[in-house]
Scaffold this motif. Structure first.
Motif, PDB file in Angstrom:
ATOM      1  N   ASN A   1      53.915  27.052 -91.387  1.00  0.00           N
ATOM      2  CA  ASN A   1      53.493  25.921 -90.523  1.00  0.00           C
ATOM      3  C   ASN A   1      53.495  24.517 -91.201  1.00  0.00           C
ATOM      4  O   ASN A   1      53.123  23.510 -90.745  1.00  0.00           O
ATOM      5  CB  ASN A   1      52.066  26.237 -90.166  1.00  0.00           C
ATOM      6  CG  ASN A   1      51.872  27.622 -89.317  1.00  0.00           C
ATOM      7  OD1 ASN A   1      52.343  27.762 -88.189  1.00  0.00           O
ATOM      8  ND2 ASN A   1      51.069  28.289 -90.251  1.00  0.00           N
ATOM      9  N   GLN A   2      53.954  24.453 -92.582  1.00  0.00           N
ATOM     10  CA  GLN A   2      53.847  23.162 -93.091  1.00  0.00           C
ATOM     11  C   GLN A   2      55.174  22.313 -92.335  1.00  0.00           C
ATOM     12  O   GLN A   2      56.059  22.568 -91.987  1.00  0.00           O
ATOM     13  CB  GLN A   2      54.554  23.463 -94.458  1.00  0.00           C
ATOM     14  CG  GLN A   2      54.200  21.995 -95.454  1.00  0.00           C
ATOM     15  CD  GLN A   2      54.717  22.326 -96.956  1.00  0.00           C
ATOM     16  OE1 GLN A   2      53.939  21.863 -97.758  1.00  0.00           O
ATOM     17  NE2 GLN A   2      55.659  23.227 -97.329  1.00  0.00           N
ATOM     18  N   ARG A   3      54.165  20.976 -92.086  1.00  0.00           N
ATOM     19  CA  ARG A   3      55.088  20.196 -91.122  1.00  0.00           C
ATOM     20  C   ARG A   3      54.722  18.661 -91.523  1.00  0.00           C
ATOM     21  O   ARG A   3      53.380  18.633 -91.621  1.00  0.00           O
ATOM     22  CB  ARG A   3      54.955  20.439 -89.766  1.00  0.00           C
ATOM     23  CG  ARG A   3      55.868  19.901 -88.752  1.00  0.00           C
ATOM     24  CD  ARG A   3      55.460  20.556 -87.477  1.00  0.00           C
ATOM     25  NE  ARG A   3      56.383  20.304 -86.265  1.00  0.00           N
ATOM     26  CZ  ARG A   3      57.702  20.738 -86.213  1.00  0.00           C
ATOM     27  NH1 ARG A   3      57.926  21.935 -87.005  1.00  0.00           N
ATOM     28  NH2 ARG A   3      58.598  20.573 -85.302  1.00  0.00           N
ATOM     29  N   LEU A   4      55.589  17.766 -91.794  1.00  0.00           N
ATOM     30  CA  LEU A   4      55.225  16.320 -92.049  1.00  0.00           C
ATOM     31  C   LEU A   4      55.994  15.497 -90.864  1.00  0.00           C
ATOM     32  O   LEU A   4      57.281  15.459 -90.945  1.00  0.00           O
ATOM     33  CB  LEU A   4      55.694  16.009 -93.320  1.00  0.00           C
ATOM     34  CG  LEU A   4      55.079  14.403 -93.859  1.00  0.00           C
ATOM     35  CD1 LEU A   4      54.737  14.739 -95.389  1.00  0.00           C
ATOM     36  CD2 LEU A   4      55.960  13.466 -93.572  1.00  0.00           C
TER      37      LEU A   4
ATOM     38  N   ALA B   1      66.747  17.165 -88.067  1.00  0.00           N
ATOM     39  CA  ALA B   1      65.780  18.061 -88.784  1.00  0.00           C
ATOM     40  C   ALA B   1      66.626  18.806 -89.975  1.00  0.00           C
ATOM     41  O   ALA B   1      67.852  19.328 -89.723  1.00  0.00           O
ATOM     42  CB  ALA B   1      65.205  19.155 -87.789  1.00  0.00           C
ATOM     43  N   GLU B   2      66.109  18.794 -91.101  1.00  0.00           N
ATOM     44  CA  GLU B   2      66.780  19.427 -92.334  1.00  0.00           C
ATOM     45  C   GLU B   2      65.970  20.379 -92.985  1.00  0.00           C
ATOM     46  O   GLU B   2      64.683  20.318 -93.225  1.00  0.00           O
ATOM     47  CB  GLU B   2      67.120  18.040 -93.146  1.00  0.00           C
ATOM     48  CG  GLU B   2      68.406  17.237 -92.741  1.00  0.00           C
ATOM     49  CD  GLU B   2      68.663  16.494 -93.909  1.00  0.00           C
ATOM     50  OE1 GLU B   2      69.624  16.824 -94.869  1.00  0.00           O
ATOM     51  OE2 GLU B   2      68.381  15.238 -94.121  1.00  0.00           O
ATOM     52  N   VAL B   3      66.441  21.472 -93.280  1.00  0.00           N
ATOM     53  CA  VAL B   3      65.686  22.746 -94.146  1.00  0.00           C
ATOM     54  C   VAL B   3      66.463  22.451 -95.413  1.00  0.00           C
ATOM     55  O   VAL B   3      67.451  22.512 -95.629  1.00  0.00           O
ATOM     56  CB  VAL B   3      65.920  23.925 -93.381  1.00  0.00           C
ATOM     57  CG1 VAL B   3      65.166  24.934 -94.373  1.00  0.00           C
ATOM     58  CG2 VAL B   3      65.237  23.857 -92.041  1.00  0.00           C
TER      59      VAL B   3
ATOM     60  N   PHE C   1      60.593  27.593 -88.923  1.00  0.00           N
ATOM     61  CA  PHE C   1      60.214  26.253 -88.672  1.00  0.00           C
ATOM     62  C   PHE C   1      60.429  26.118 -87.408  1.00  0.00           C
ATOM     63  O   PHE C   1      61.551  26.524 -86.784  1.00  0.00           O
ATOM     64  CB  PHE C   1      60.863  25.239 -89.803  1.00  0.00           C
ATOM     65  CG  PHE C   1      60.922  25.404 -91.094  1.00  0.00           C
ATOM     66  CD1 PHE C   1      59.520  25.347 -91.560  1.00  0.00           C
ATOM     67  CD2 PHE C   1      61.908  26.259 -91.843  1.00  0.00           C
ATOM     68  CE1 PHE C   1      59.480  25.305 -93.047  1.00  0.00           C
ATOM     69  CE2 PHE C   1      61.705  26.420 -93.240  1.00  0.00           C
ATOM     70  CZ  PHE C   1      60.637  26.055 -93.651  1.00  0.00           C
ATOM     71  N   LEU C   2      59.467  25.384 -86.671  1.00  0.00           N
ATOM     72  CA  LEU C   2      59.682  25.000 -85.278  1.00  0.00           C
ATOM     73  C   LEU C   2      60.548  23.815 -85.333  1.00  0.00           C
ATOM     74  O   LEU C   2      60.377  22.597 -85.740  1.00  0.00           O
ATOM     75  CB  LEU C   2      58.425  24.564 -84.552  1.00  0.00           C
ATOM     76  CG  LEU C   2      58.477  24.088 -83.380  1.00  0.00           C
ATOM     77  CD1 LEU C   2      58.908  25.203 -82.506  1.00  0.00           C
ATOM     78  CD2 LEU C   2      57.022  23.548 -82.803  1.00  0.00           C
ATOM     79  N   ASN C   3      61.948  23.915 -84.549  1.00  0.00           N
ATOM     80  CA  ASN C   3      62.760  22.932 -84.520  1.00  0.00           C
ATOM     81  C   ASN C   3      62.336  21.860 -83.569  1.00  0.00           C
ATOM     82  O   ASN C   3      61.536  21.980 -82.596  1.00  0.00           O
ATOM     83  CB  ASN C   3      64.330  23.360 -84.181  1.00  0.00           C
ATOM     84  CG  ASN C   3      65.186  22.434 -84.323  1.00  0.00           C
ATOM     85  OD1 ASN C   3      65.343  21.541 -84.994  1.00  0.00           O
ATOM     86  ND2 ASN C   3      66.492  22.626 -83.663  1.00  0.00           N
ATOM     87  N   THR C   4      63.069  20.763 -83.410  1.00  0.00           N
ATOM     88  CA  THR C   4      62.762  19.763 -82.644  1.00  0.00           C
ATOM     89  C   THR C   4      63.271  19.936 -81.098  1.00  0.00           C
ATOM     90  O   THR C   4      62.880  19.093 -80.291  1.00  0.00           O
ATOM     91  CB  THR C   4      63.277  18.245 -83.312  1.00  0.00           C
ATOM     92  OG1 THR C   4      64.835  18.542 -83.428  1.00  0.00           O
ATOM     93  CG2 THR C   4      62.757  17.980 -84.466  1.00  0.00           C
ATOM     94  N   ASP C   5      63.826  20.847 -80.896  1.00  0.00           N
ATOM     95  CA  ASP C   5      64.056  21.137 -79.444  1.00  0.00           C
ATOM     96  C   ASP C   5      63.378  22.563 -78.903  1.00  0.00           C
ATOM     97  O   ASP C   5      63.626  22.995 -77.739  1.00  0.00           O
ATOM     98  CB  ASP C   5      65.469  21.791 -79.358  1.00  0.00           C
ATOM     99  CG  ASP C   5      66.067  23.006 -80.297  1.00  0.00           C
ATOM    100  OD1 ASP C   5      65.168  23.645 -81.139  1.00  0.00           O
ATOM    101  OD2 ASP C   5      67.300  23.332 -80.584  1.00  0.00           O
ATOM    102  N   GLY C   6      62.199  22.860 -79.944  1.00  0.00           N
ATOM    103  CA  GLY C   6      61.182  23.838 -79.382  1.00  0.00           C
ATOM    104  C   GLY C   6      61.572  25.315 -79.681  1.00  0.00           C
ATOM    105  O   GLY C   6      61.034  26.179 -79.498  1.00  0.00           O
TER     106      GLY C   6
ATOM    107  N   VAL D   1      61.209  24.314 -97.343  1.00  0.00           N
ATOM    108  CA  VAL D   1      60.304  23.341 -96.414  1.00  0.00           C
ATOM    109  C   VAL D   1      61.345  22.958 -95.351  1.00  0.00           C
ATOM    110  O   VAL D   1      62.553  22.622 -95.600  1.00  0.00           O
ATOM    111  CB  VAL D   1      59.910  22.345 -97.017  1.00  0.00           C
ATOM    112  CG1 VAL D   1      58.686  22.739 -98.111  1.00  0.00           C
ATOM    113  CG2 VAL D   1      60.978  21.509 -98.015  1.00  0.00           C
ATOM    114  N   LEU D   2      60.675  22.367 -94.200  1.00  0.00           N
ATOM    115  CA  LEU D   2      61.207  21.828 -93.210  1.00  0.00           C
ATOM    116  C   LEU D   2      61.065  20.194 -93.656  1.00  0.00           C
ATOM    117  O   LEU D   2      59.923  19.816 -94.066  1.00  0.00           O
ATOM    118  CB  LEU D   2      60.703  21.857 -91.821  1.00  0.00           C
ATOM    119  CG  LEU D   2      61.324  20.892 -90.857  1.00  0.00           C
ATOM    120  CD1 LEU D   2      62.657  21.252 -90.311  1.00  0.00           C
ATOM    121  CD2 LEU D   2      60.183  21.092 -89.471  1.00  0.00           C
ATOM    122  N   LEU D   3      62.159  19.527 -94.047  1.00  0.00           N
ATOM    123  CA  LEU D   3      61.874  18.032 -94.644  1.00  0.00           C
ATOM    124  C   LEU D   3      61.268  17.031 -93.747  1.00  0.00           C
ATOM    125  O   LEU D   3      61.241  17.470 -92.430  1.00  0.00           O
ATOM    126  CB  LEU D   3      63.268  17.510 -94.969  1.00  0.00           C
ATOM    127  CG  LEU D   3      63.872  18.205 -96.227  1.00  0.00           C
ATOM    128  CD1 LEU D   3      65.240  17.663 -96.622  1.00  0.00           C
ATOM    129  CD2 LEU D   3      62.915  18.028 -97.411  1.00  0.00           C
TER     130      LEU D   3
END
Length: 566
Positions: free
Chosen positions: A496-499, A316-318, A255-260, A302-304
């Motif tokens: 790549n699932q991302r909401l 960010a939560e997994v 998962f791509l984190n919010t810090d890149g 999933v990345l929530l």
């Protein structure tokens, strides 16, 4: 941009009038511009489709109404192949691939000839199809290399890239460009990869490239398209998480984190990787209990949904659910002993200073299950078995009941069970979200090989966006606007699932002809702000939904563009 939306949780109140629907279809895809549809649905109505391979048939079933606990109906009796891999494209068509002789012929009399193939030296059957959601029809596609247990993602321009596979497919890359005239087909790239990739995972990056991680015997990662040297970088955590005799680190969750940076989970451990500097910046604790959650002890993850996108630091939560106890694969394959699957989920805030896993019980044990993010932010758990392991012939006791997970609820009140289906979906099952909010569920190929007797809109980063929607009554409670990146799904993991939950600016009622005649307008407008960068929203096509009282609208395709300086 106009979206028609439900307003109250009572039966037959979900209404999309013809004018709004025509506008929606015209703005979304030219293949729909002449369609006129009026929907009357029960509240919280979410529909499943299922493509399922049983001995002679690939079944397509649908219609599970959440308010009533779920309902399943048969749509098609045979689509020719098993849905080992699925990807929704921006023209609302789904590309499905598998491997092994099927019961649908290749187009134009083409045949695959490979004297080295241990299954079929000459194969004139298709290993891929394109399924048109709107028409409920499919057509065969031509892919010549072995796609078995491959991986993929969609490029920012909407082109599907599928990488790796078995044998002659392990070094291949393949591309499929969406079209509306049924003339497009697979293009294969020899030596598209630097290493042989089988059971690897892909993820789209902020610059539009893809990272390809792991695979059988590959404790490293690379980029597609290939970058300058070194293109292959060692990733020791993959070697460290490989259990002797069963691996349990294949198809790592990425998962791509919010810090890149990239959150990478394999077996029961995770790291945070700075792929630019090729450095591990954080190592997370193992999930309590120590049991594996990766293939073949296959759980799902999933990345929530990401919220508060304007904040300086975005949480960010997994969520990781299911799997099989350590040793399950060996016991099933060597001794025909099928151990009960795991019945827990583990959840972690990956940006906390001292992140810890929180474990909670599921309603039932599940191995080889799929997890799909729904437009309202809930998570659907579906497919799989309650004993054994992934791999051919090793799963037992199919799980027929789908479960909903409500991330915003308190612990012990997050799960909701739906009515059961009657058809098992075990190994090689898949599930993806469609633009209309339904979930296309595919697969079940538990036996070795087979036994066959409107124009889109473009948005940019950090822009204020006005979304118009229609509601038969009054908008009640907060309205959410969500963006969902379509996933490449295989082996219980949706890559790549991302909401993204967009930040609301305001919601207001607007004027309409209906309002002028009857004194109350059905039209509303919500102003939201798009994500600020490609780190939060990697470039490409997203489905955008308006959600009111936890009920999603039909989605609209949007192309998230990338600034040159991103």
């Amino acid at each position: 941009m106009i979206i028609a939306l439900n307003d109250v949780p009572t039966p037959v109140d979900y209404y999309i009038n013809e004018e709004a629907t025509n506008h929606l279809n015209h703005n979304n895809n030219k293949t729909h511009k002449d369609q006129k549809r009026t929907y009357e649905m029960a509240a919280r109505d979410t529909t499943f489709y299922t493509l399922l391979l049983t001995s002679l048939q690939l079944l397509l079933t649908c219609h599970a109404t959440f308010a009533a606990g779920g309902k399943w109906d048969l749509l098609l009796s045979n689509v020719g192949i098993s849905a080992m891999h699925m990807q929704l494209l921006s023209n609302d068509r789904v590309v499905i691939t598998n491997f092994g002789p099927s019961n649908i012929s290749l187009p134009n009399g083409n045949c695959r000839r490979n004297p080295q193939d241990h299954v079929s030296k000459m194969d004139c059957t298709a290993h891929s199809i394109e399924y048109d959601v709107a028409s409920n029809k499919f057509r065969p596609l031509t892919v010549q290399s072995n796609t078995w247990c491959s991986s993929g993602s969609v490029r920012p321009d909407g082109v599907l890239v599928q990488t790796g596979g078995d044998r002659d497919g392990a070094l291949k890359a393949r591309t499929f460009s969406p079209c509306d005239d049924n003339q497009c087909d697979w293009v294969e790239i020899n030596n598209g990869l630097a290493k042989r990739r089988w059971y690897s995972s892909n993820h789209i990056l902020p610059d539009g490239k893809q990272i390809v991680i792991g695979g059988r015997g590959q404790f490293n990662y690379e980029f597609f398209p290939k970058t300058t040297s070194p293109n292959v970088i060692a990733l020791p955590v993959l070697a460290e998480t490989s259990d002797k005799g069963e691996e349990n680190n294949l198809y790592p969750y990425v998962f791509l984190n919010t810090d890149g940076r990239l959150f990478i989970f394999a077996n029961n451990r995770a790291i945070l990787l700075d792929y630019v500097k090729n450095t591990v910046v954080k190592t997370y604790p193992a999930i309590p209990g120590g049991d594996p959650r990766s293939y073949p002890s296959t759980g799902s993850a999933v990345l929530l949904p990401l919220k508060n996108l304007e904040a300086d630091k975005i949480d960010a939560e997994v969520l990781v659910c299911g799997g099989a106890p350590k040793g399950s694969f060996i016991l099933a394959s060597r001794k025909r002993t099928f151990v009960k699957a795991l019945d827990t989920c583990a959840r972690i805030k990956i940006n906390d200073e001292n992140p810890q896993w929180m474990v909670e019980k599921m309603p039932r044990a599940r191995v080889m299950g799929d997890m799909t993010l729904l437009p309202n932010g809930d998570v659907l758990l579906i497919n799989g078995g309650s004993a054994g392991s992934a791999a051919w012939e090793l799963g037992r006791e199919p799980v027929f009941v789908a479960d909903l997970y409500h991330p915003e609820n308190s612990v012990n009140s997050r799960f909701e069970s739906l009515n059961p289906n009657t058809i098992p979906r075990m190994y090689h099952s898949t599930a993806i979200l469609l633009r209309d909010g339904r979930v296309l569920v595919g697969g079940s190929n538990p036996h070795a090989f087979y036994n066959f007797t409107g124009s889109q809109s473009t948005i940019t980063y950090g822009m204020n966006l006005k979304v118009k929607f229609e509601v038969a009554g009054k908008v009640k409670g907060p309205v959410k606007v969500t963006m969902v990146f379509p996933s490449f799904t295989s082996h219980s993991f949706s890559m790549n699932q991302r909401l993204l939950v967009l930040d609301n600016v305001r919601v207001e009622r607007t004027s309409s002809v209906f309002g002028a005649l009857f004194g109350k307008s059905r039209n509303y407008e919500v102003q939201v702000r798009t994500p600020r960068s490609a780190i939060i929203a990697p470039p490409g096509y997203y489905m955008m939904f308006v959600v009111n009282q936890n009920i999603p609208s039909e989605g609209i395709w949007n192309l998230s563009s990338r600034f040159d300086d991103e």
